[in-house]
Design a protein around this motif. Structure first.
Motif, PDB file in Angstrom:
ATOM      1  N   GLU A   1       0.630  -1.311  -0.112  1.00  0.00           N
ATOM      2  CA  GLU A   1      -0.028   0.082   0.025  1.00  0.00           C
ATOM      3  C   GLU A   1       1.010   1.371  -0.020  1.00  0.00           C
ATOM      4  OE1 GLU A   1      -2.981   2.001   3.313  1.00  0.00           O
ATOM      5  OE2 GLU A   1      -3.277   0.070   2.395  1.00  0.00           O
ATOM      6  N   ALA A   2       1.956   1.221   0.795  1.00  0.00           N
ATOM      7  CA  ALA A   2       2.803   2.504   0.916  1.00  0.00           C
ATOM      8  C   ALA A   2       3.676   2.630  -0.340  1.00  0.00           C
ATOM      9  CB  ALA A   2       3.633   2.435   2.316  1.00  0.00           C
ATOM     10  N   VAL A   3       4.543   1.583  -0.863  1.00  0.00           N
ATOM     11  CA  VAL A   3       5.322   1.721  -1.828  1.00  0.00           C
ATOM     12  C   VAL A   3       5.015   1.174  -3.246  1.00  0.00           C
ATOM     13  CG1 VAL A   3       7.190   2.558  -0.262  1.00  0.00           C
ATOM     14  CG2 VAL A   3       7.021   0.111  -0.950  1.00  0.00           C
ATOM     15  N   GLY A   4       4.081   0.188  -3.203  1.00  0.00           N
ATOM     16  CA  GLY A   4       3.696  -0.502  -4.547  1.00  0.00           C
ATOM     17  C   GLY A   4       4.604  -1.892  -4.493  1.00  0.00           C
ATOM     18  N   ASP A   5       5.235  -2.247  -3.465  1.00  0.00           N
ATOM     19  CA  ASP A   5       5.931  -3.380  -3.309  1.00  0.00           C
ATOM     20  C   ASP A   5       5.835  -4.148  -2.085  1.00  0.00           C
ATOM     21  OD1 ASP A   5       8.108  -5.256  -3.211  1.00  0.00           O
ATOM     22  OD2 ASP A   5       8.881  -4.676  -5.209  1.00  0.00           O
ATOM     23  N   THR A   6       5.827  -5.361  -1.959  1.00  0.00           N
ATOM     24  CA  THR A   6       5.606  -5.895  -0.760  1.00  0.00           C
ATOM     25  C   THR A   6       7.116  -6.240  -0.106  1.00  0.00           C
ATOM     26  OG1 THR A   6       5.857  -8.240  -1.666  1.00  0.00           O
ATOM     27  CG2 THR A   6       3.810  -7.437  -1.543  1.00  0.00           C
ATOM     28  N   GLY A   7       8.061  -6.175  -0.697  1.00  0.00           N
ATOM     29  CA  GLY A   7       9.382  -6.339  -0.308  1.00  0.00           C
ATOM     30  C   GLY A   7       9.817  -7.746   0.329  1.00  0.00           C
TER      31      GLY A   7
ATOM     32  N   PHE B   1      13.761 -10.801   1.022  1.00  0.00           N
ATOM     33  CA  PHE B   1      13.917 -11.675   2.244  1.00  0.00           C
ATOM     34  C   PHE B   1      13.864 -13.072   2.100  1.00  0.00           C
ATOM     35  CE2 PHE B   1      12.077 -13.610   6.040  1.00  0.00           C
ATOM     36  CZ  PHE B   1      12.811 -13.434   6.960  1.00  0.00           C
ATOM     37  N   ASP B   2      14.990 -13.882   2.607  1.00  0.00           N
ATOM     38  CA  ASP B   2      15.021 -15.225   2.319  1.00  0.00           C
ATOM     39  C   ASP B   2      15.057 -15.755   3.832  1.00  0.00           C
ATOM     40  OD1 ASP B   2      15.808 -17.679   2.198  1.00  0.00           O
ATOM     41  OD2 ASP B   2      17.226 -17.534   0.801  1.00  0.00           O
ATOM     42  N   ALA B   3      14.161 -16.532   4.122  1.00  0.00           N
ATOM     43  CA  ALA B   3      14.161 -17.034   5.706  1.00  0.00           C
ATOM     44  C   ALA B   3      15.275 -17.695   6.049  1.00  0.00           C
ATOM     45  CB  ALA B   3      12.739 -17.980   5.641  1.00  0.00           C
ATOM     46  N   ASP B   4      15.892 -18.306   5.120  1.00  0.00           N
ATOM     47  CA  ASP B   4      17.312 -19.213   5.581  1.00  0.00           C
ATOM     48  C   ASP B   4      18.278 -18.257   6.043  1.00  0.00           C
ATOM     49  OD1 ASP B   4      16.227 -21.625   4.936  1.00  0.00           O
ATOM     50  OD2 ASP B   4      16.769 -21.716   2.955  1.00  0.00           O
ATOM     51  N   ASP B   5      18.347 -16.956   5.464  1.00  0.00           N
ATOM     52  CA  ASP B   5      19.217 -16.271   5.824  1.00  0.00           C
ATOM     53  C   ASP B   5      19.158 -15.709   7.215  1.00  0.00           C
ATOM     54  OD1 ASP B   5      20.369 -15.710   3.095  1.00  0.00           O
ATOM     55  OD2 ASP B   5      19.221 -13.809   3.042  1.00  0.00           O
ATOM     56  N   VAL B   6      18.301 -15.954   8.017  1.00  0.00           N
ATOM     57  CA  VAL B   6      18.086 -15.489   9.360  1.00  0.00           C
ATOM     58  C   VAL B   6      17.877 -16.831  10.364  1.00  0.00           C
ATOM     59  CG1 VAL B   6      17.121 -13.496   9.187  1.00  0.00           C
ATOM     60  CG2 VAL B   6      15.498 -15.364   9.401  1.00  0.00           C
ATOM     61  N   ARG B   7      18.217 -18.022   9.652  1.00  0.00           N
ATOM     62  CA  ARG B   7      18.740 -19.424  10.208  1.00  0.00           C
ATOM     63  C   ARG B   7      19.905 -19.723  10.570  1.00  0.00           C
ATOM     64  NH1 ARG B   7      14.055 -21.327   6.616  1.00  0.00           N
ATOM     65  NH2 ARG B   7      11.950 -21.101   7.881  1.00  0.00           N
ATOM     66  N   GLN B   8      20.732 -18.905  10.035  1.00  0.00           N
ATOM     67  CA  GLN B   8      22.365 -19.200  10.049  1.00  0.00           C
ATOM     68  C   GLN B   8      22.890 -18.538  11.598  1.00  0.00           C
ATOM     69  OE1 GLN B   8      24.799 -16.946   7.127  1.00  0.00           O
ATOM     70  NE2 GLN B   8      22.817 -16.106   6.456  1.00  0.00           N
TER      71      GLN B   8
ATOM     72  N   ALA C   1       4.423  -7.428  15.796  1.00  0.00           N
ATOM     73  CA  ALA C   1       5.812  -6.939  15.229  1.00  0.00           C
ATOM     74  C   ALA C   1       6.625  -8.071  14.874  1.00  0.00           C
ATOM     75  CB  ALA C   1       6.294  -6.015  16.219  1.00  0.00           C
ATOM     76  N   CYS C   2       7.659  -7.519  14.059  1.00  0.00           N
ATOM     77  CA  CYS C   2       8.862  -8.604  13.793  1.00  0.00           C
ATOM     78  C   CYS C   2       9.836  -7.918  13.206  1.00  0.00           C
ATOM     79  CB  CYS C   2       8.339  -9.285  12.544  1.00  0.00           C
ATOM     80  SG  CYS C   2       7.776  -8.759  11.025  1.00  0.00           S
ATOM     81  N   GLY C   3      10.863  -8.676  13.279  1.00  0.00           N
ATOM     82  CA  GLY C   3      12.501  -8.099  12.806  1.00  0.00           C
ATOM     83  C   GLY C   3      13.161  -9.261  12.546  1.00  0.00           C
ATOM     84  N   ALA C   4      14.198  -8.802  11.772  1.00  0.00           N
ATOM     85  CA  ALA C   4      15.279  -9.901  11.451  1.00  0.00           C
ATOM     86  C   ALA C   4      16.611  -9.353  11.521  1.00  0.00           C
ATOM     87  CB  ALA C   4      14.934 -10.688  10.152  1.00  0.00           C
ATOM     88  N   LEU C   5      17.577 -10.096  11.877  1.00  0.00           N
ATOM     89  CA  LEU C   5      18.982  -9.780  11.603  1.00  0.00           C
ATOM     90  C   LEU C   5      19.681 -10.650  10.837  1.00  0.00           C
ATOM     91  CD1 LEU C   5      19.656  -8.809  15.499  1.00  0.00           C
ATOM     92  CD2 LEU C   5      19.331  -7.244  13.631  1.00  0.00           C
TER      93      LEU C   5
ATOM     94  N   GLU D   1      22.453  -6.782   8.988  1.00  0.00           N
ATOM     95  CA  GLU D   1      21.713  -6.363   8.187  1.00  0.00           C
ATOM     96  C   GLU D   1      20.406  -6.444   8.753  1.00  0.00           C
ATOM     97  OE1 GLU D   1      20.099  -5.636   3.541  1.00  0.00           O
ATOM     98  OE2 GLU D   1      20.843  -7.581   4.214  1.00  0.00           O
ATOM     99  N   LEU D   2      19.451  -5.392   8.944  1.00  0.00           N
ATOM    100  CA  LEU D   2      18.318  -5.483   9.615  1.00  0.00           C
ATOM    101  C   LEU D   2      17.158  -5.645   8.511  1.00  0.00           C
ATOM    102  CD1 LEU D   2      16.359  -4.855  12.088  1.00  0.00           C
ATOM    103  CD2 LEU D   2      16.312  -2.149  11.441  1.00  0.00           C
ATOM    104  N   LYS D   3      16.418  -6.715   8.431  1.00  0.00           N
ATOM    105  CA  LYS D   3      15.323  -6.893   7.638  1.00  0.00           C
ATOM    106  C   LYS D   3      14.061  -7.177   8.194  1.00  0.00           C
ATOM    107  CE  LYS D   3      16.562  -8.209   4.063  1.00  0.00           C
ATOM    108  NZ  LYS D   3      16.825  -7.387   2.947  1.00  0.00           N
ATOM    109  N   ARG D   4      13.020  -6.921   7.579  1.00  0.00           N
ATOM    110  CA  ARG D   4      11.584  -6.992   7.821  1.00  0.00           C
ATOM    111  C   ARG D   4      11.241  -6.694   9.025  1.00  0.00           C
ATOM    112  NH1 ARG D   4       9.318  -7.306   3.250  1.00  0.00           N
ATOM    113  NH2 ARG D   4       7.551  -8.652   3.757  1.00  0.00           N
ATOM    114  N   MET D   5      11.701  -5.427   9.199  1.00  0.00           N
ATOM    115  CA  MET D   5      11.071  -4.722  10.714  1.00  0.00           C
ATOM    116  C   MET D   5       9.955  -4.059  10.386  1.00  0.00           C
ATOM    117  SD  MET D   5      12.878  -2.442  13.404  1.00  0.00           S
ATOM    118  CE  MET D   5      11.570  -1.160  14.148  1.00  0.00           C
ATOM    119  N   TYR D   6       8.899  -4.319  11.349  1.00  0.00           N
ATOM    120  CA  TYR D   6       7.381  -4.205  11.443  1.00  0.00           C
ATOM    121  C   TYR D   6       7.108  -3.997  12.787  1.00  0.00           C
ATOM    122  CZ  TYR D   6       2.511  -4.276  10.461  1.00  0.00           C
ATOM    123  OH  TYR D   6       1.080  -3.997  10.542  1.00  0.00           O
TER     124      TYR D   6
END
Length: 145
Positions: free
Chosen positions: A26-32, A36-43, A59-63, A72-77
């Protein structure tokens, strides 16, 4: 808000990630989601967190590791104005993992996020990695104490 580390495929994580994607679309026209690859935050030296308000995921957020000292900070909400609390928790966790810097990218058009990170002492950084040369992205860095 209570914040817990969990797998990004956990149903609560998927629920809040879905709301993040809807908000970004809604804000920028892309989901982003493509960034994000979930495997990146399982290492090793990475993490994914979900924040709860009265047992409701809001809320959520990934490193994600970039190098020995940079994460890198990812998927912060965050909903209900709890973004500052979540960001602080993510930065503390990054420090506990031995990182000295946090990098992130957001869309230039995401004015709310740009303002939020500037307010929290993030400084603009030359676009890095896959964001290099992309005029629609703006990258930030914060040096952790």
């Amino acid at each position: 808000m209570k914040i817990f580390e969990c797998d990004p495929d956990h149903p609560d994580a998927k629920c809040v990630l879905s709301r993040l994607s809807e908000t970004l679309l809604e804000a920028v026209g892309d989901t982003g989601q493509s960034s994000f690859d979930a495997d990146d935050v399982r290492q090793t030296r990475s993490a994914f967190f979900v924040g709860y308000d009265d047992d409701i995921p809001i809320a959520c957020g990934a490193l994600r590791p970039i190098s020995e000292g940079i994460v890198e900070l990812k998927r912060m909400y965050a909903e209900k104005g709890l973004g500052s609390l979540l960001l602080s928790a993510l930065e503390e966790h990054a420090t506990s993992l031995g990182y000295s810097r946090v990098w992130l990218s957001t869309r230039v058009a995401n004015h709310k996020a740009v303002h939020f990170y500037k307010k929290h002492n993030y400084k603009q950084l030359a676009n890095y990695g896959k964001y290099a040369g992309r005029n629609n992205s703006i990258c930030f860095e914060k040096i952790l104490s």
